[in-house]
Scaffold this motif. Structure first.
Motif, PDB file in Angstrom:
ATOM      1  N   LEU A 164       0.807  -1.225   0.000  1.00  0.00           N
ATOM      2  CA  LEU A 164       0.000   0.000   0.000  1.00  0.00           C
ATOM      3  C   LEU A 164       0.842   1.278   0.000  1.00  0.00           C
ATOM      4  O   LEU A 164       0.676   2.142  -0.862  1.00  0.00           O
ATOM      5  N   PHE A 165       1.792   1.383   0.949  1.00  0.00           N
ATOM      6  CA  PHE A 165       2.507   2.656   1.080  1.00  0.00           C
ATOM      7  C   PHE A 165       3.478   2.898  -0.071  1.00  0.00           C
ATOM      8  O   PHE A 165       3.624   4.014  -0.549  1.00  0.00           O
ATOM      9  N   LYS A 166       4.121   1.801  -0.513  1.00  0.00           N
ATOM     10  CA  LYS A 166       4.997   1.943  -1.678  1.00  0.00           C
ATOM     11  C   LYS A 166       4.177   2.417  -2.874  1.00  0.00           C
ATOM     12  O   LYS A 166       4.574   3.335  -3.602  1.00  0.00           O
ATOM     13  N   ILE A 167       3.020   1.789  -3.082  1.00  0.00           N
ATOM     14  CA  ILE A 167       2.188   2.146  -4.239  1.00  0.00           C
ATOM     15  C   ILE A 167       1.735   3.606  -4.148  1.00  0.00           C
ATOM     16  O   ILE A 167       1.801   4.353  -5.124  1.00  0.00           O
ATOM     17  N   LEU A 168       1.310   4.022  -2.932  1.00  0.00           N
ATOM     18  CA  LEU A 168       0.888   5.420  -2.769  1.00  0.00           C
ATOM     19  C   LEU A 168       2.040   6.374  -3.088  1.00  0.00           C
ATOM     20  O   LEU A 168       1.848   7.387  -3.764  1.00  0.00           O
ATOM     21  N   ALA A 169       3.247   6.022  -2.619  1.00  0.00           N
ATOM     22  CA  ALA A 169       4.413   6.891  -2.877  1.00  0.00           C
ATOM     23  C   ALA A 169       4.660   6.998  -4.379  1.00  0.00           C
ATOM     24  O   ALA A 169       4.881   8.094  -4.918  1.00  0.00           O
ATOM     25  N   ILE A 170       4.598   5.865  -5.075  1.00  0.00           N
ATOM     26  CA  ILE A 170       4.833   5.866  -6.528  1.00  0.00           C
ATOM     27  C   ILE A 170       3.775   6.719  -7.227  1.00  0.00           C
ATOM     28  O   ILE A 170       4.079   7.504  -8.123  1.00  0.00           O
ATOM     29  N   ILE A 171       2.519   6.574  -6.774  1.00  0.00           N
ATOM     30  CA  ILE A 171       1.439   7.347  -7.412  1.00  0.00           C
ATOM     31  C   ILE A 171       1.685   8.844  -7.232  1.00  0.00           C
ATOM     32  O   ILE A 171       1.616   9.615  -8.192  1.00  0.00           O
ATOM     33  N   VAL A 172       2.001   9.260  -6.009  1.00  0.00           N
ATOM     34  CA  VAL A 172       2.172  10.695  -5.752  1.00  0.00           C
ATOM     35  C   VAL A 172       3.345  11.245  -6.572  1.00  0.00           C
ATOM     36  O   VAL A 172       3.197  12.215  -7.323  1.00  0.00           O
ATOM     37  N   ILE A 173       4.509  10.578  -6.476  1.00  0.00           N
ATOM     38  CA  ILE A 173       5.685  11.085  -7.205  1.00  0.00           C
ATOM     39  C   ILE A 173       5.447  11.010  -8.714  1.00  0.00           C
ATOM     40  O   ILE A 173       5.645  11.982  -9.444  1.00  0.00           O
ATOM     41  N   GLY A 174       5.017   9.849  -9.175  1.00  0.00           N
ATOM     42  CA  GLY A 174       4.856   9.627 -10.613  1.00  0.00           C
ATOM     43  C   GLY A 174       3.832  10.560 -11.238  1.00  0.00           C
ATOM     44  O   GLY A 174       4.061  11.123 -12.311  1.00  0.00           O
ATOM     45  N   THR A 175       2.688  10.748 -10.554  1.00  0.00           N
ATOM     46  CA  THR A 175       1.629  11.584 -11.120  1.00  0.00           C
ATOM     47  C   THR A 175       2.071  13.043 -11.208  1.00  0.00           C
ATOM     48  O   THR A 175       1.923  13.687 -12.246  1.00  0.00           O
ATOM     49  N   LEU A 176       2.633  13.547 -10.107  1.00  0.00           N
ATOM     50  CA  LEU A 176       3.025  14.960 -10.119  1.00  0.00           C
ATOM     51  C   LEU A 176       4.159  15.192 -11.110  1.00  0.00           C
ATOM     52  O   LEU A 176       4.163  16.197 -11.833  1.00  0.00           O
ATOM     53  N   ALA A 177       5.096  14.241 -11.195  1.00  0.00           N
ATOM     54  CA  ALA A 177       6.207  14.398 -12.133  1.00  0.00           C
ATOM     55  C   ALA A 177       5.687  14.435 -13.563  1.00  0.00           C
ATOM     56  O   ALA A 177       6.057  15.319 -14.345  1.00  0.00           O
ATOM     57  N   SER A 178       4.796  13.512 -13.928  1.00  0.00           N
ATOM     58  CA  SER A 178       4.360  13.520 -15.327  1.00  0.00           C
ATOM     59  C   SER A 178       3.431  14.695 -15.613  1.00  0.00           C
ATOM     60  O   SER A 178       3.432  15.220 -16.726  1.00  0.00           O
ATOM     61  N   LEU A 179       2.669  15.126 -14.599  1.00  0.00           N
ATOM     62  CA  LEU A 179       1.805  16.298 -14.795  1.00  0.00           C
ATOM     63  C   LEU A 179       2.660  17.541 -15.094  1.00  0.00           C
ATOM     64  O   LEU A 179       2.435  18.250 -16.080  1.00  0.00           O
ATOM     65  N   VAL A 180       3.671  17.756 -14.253  1.00  0.00           N
ATOM     66  CA  VAL A 180       4.526  18.932 -14.430  1.00  0.00           C
ATOM     67  C   VAL A 180       5.336  18.820 -15.724  1.00  0.00           C
ATOM     68  O   VAL A 180       5.432  19.780 -16.497  1.00  0.00           O
TER      69      VAL A 180
END
Lengths: 126, 241
Positions: A90-106
């Motif tokens: 769970l926590f690893k996946i949440l971390a990947i989602i937060v970093i990955g989403t914001l990085a690709s958005l920006v």
């Protein structure tokens, strides 16, 4: 309202049928979106005879889109109720989602803004 | 019969009916939306997240299963399809603006999509997740039905992909604005495009509520990235595995 709903539903129905028929990986509603867009661009060009129905479809569409957020609540609740499916990760996946989403958005917005600025400069030079 | 017994009976009756869950969902959303507007559209006060929290707490405290809830909520969920079709209209209305920016749009798709796929892949590898979970996560930036289809094709777990996709949407919608502000990206079409590409429908809903141009570019990016991701994922996966 009823006429425009009928048309929007029909386009979705048509999209779903095409998706099933050609077994493509794009969801029916997205195909419906593309079809409706094409019809608006190519077939409803001359304004007079279609003005009224175009107006009606446009009003209904904007009304539905106004509540777009609401429509995600039922599946969102499903996510909360099934969050334990993610298990120990769970926590690893949440971390990947937060970093990955914001990085690709920006990154995407950054690339797009840069190219828009470059284009504007080129236009000015000419 | 005591008063408590009677109330309990009414509850047992009502909670079995769709009406109760539709009303609860609408009420929770109206409250969420009220708070969102009251906060002057602060992205952290995301109306979707608030309503999800309210409804799930009711389900958890009352010990109601998701199936029972969805039996009512499916009537709301149903409109997601027609709403997607309806996105054709704002795109149509901004068609001149879109045609003007066609070059940036194409470039952003061709750079943005591989970036989104690769960053998820490498982050997941970095965190030592199993191959199956990595493949489950890879298509998470596109709308849920497409993401699930891709996951199935490449050997992920579609139902998990759906969960991860929705969380991605909420994260993008509620934190994206801050990330864009930190990097000082001001152009509304570029901001919207980022939202749609990285956080699909929920990001698009956020962009729509804030700025029409941003919303249209978000809807466009969501559609294009759905199509492009299905193609890019297959190519990229072939090369890195």
């Amino acid at each position: 309202m009823l006429k425009s709903l009928f048309i929007i539903f029909s386009f979705q129905l048509f999209g779903e049928a095409i998706q099933k028929f050609f077994e493509i990986n794009i969801p029916g509603p997205v195909i419906g979106l593309i079809l409706l867009l094409l019809v608006f661009i190519f077939f409803l060009k001359s304004p007079t005879p279609y003005k009224k129905i175009k107006q009606e479809i446009s009003e209904t569409s904007h009304q539905i889109i106004n509540y777009l957020s609401l429509l995600f609540v039922p599946i969102g609740v499903g996510v909360v109720m099934h969050i334990n499916y993610l298990g120990d990760n769970l926590f690893k996946i949440l971390a990947i989602i937060v970093i990955g989403t914001l990085a690709s958005l920006v990154f995407t917005a950054f690339v797009m803004e840069k190219i828009i600025k470059l284009e504007k400069k080129n236009v000015k030079r000419r | 019969m005591s008063k408590e017994d009677k109330l309990y009976k009414i509850w047992v009756y009502l909670q079995a009916e769709p009406l109760f869950w539709i009303t609860l969902t609408l009420g929770a959303f109206l409250l969420g939306d009220y708070l969102y507007k009251k906060s002057k559209l602060n992205p952290l006060v995301n109306p979707v997240a608030i309503s999800i929290l309210i409804v799930s707490s009711v389900l958890l405290t009352m010990d109601v299963t998701y199936d029972r809830y969805f039996n009512g909520a499916k009537f709301i969920h149903f409109m997601l399809g027609p709403a997607t079709v309806a996105l054709a209209i704002p795109i149509y209305e901004k068609k001149n603006l879109i045609l003007k920016e066609i070059k940036p749009i194409v470039f952003s798709i061709f750079l943005g999509i591989p970036f989104a796929i690769l960053i998820t892949y490498y982050l997941a590898s970095f965190f030592n997740l199993d191959q199956e979970i990595i493949l489950t996560m890879v298509p998470r930036n596109v709308t849920a039905p497409i993401a699930m289809g891709i996951a199935e094709l490449i050997g992920g777990i579609p139902s998990l992909t759906a969960i991860i996709t929705i969380i991605t949407g909420i994260v993008g919608a509620s934190l994206g604005t801050f990330a864009l502000n930190i990097f000082n990206i001001k152009d509304m079409s570029a901001r919207g495009f980022g939202f749609g590409l990285a956080s699909h429908g929920i990001g698009t809903a956020r962009a729509m509520s804030k700025n029409k141009t941003a919303g249209v570019f978000a809807a466009l990016a969501m559609g294009l990235s759905g199509i492009a991701t299905s193609i890019f994922v297959l190519i990229i996966i072939k090369f890195i595995i």
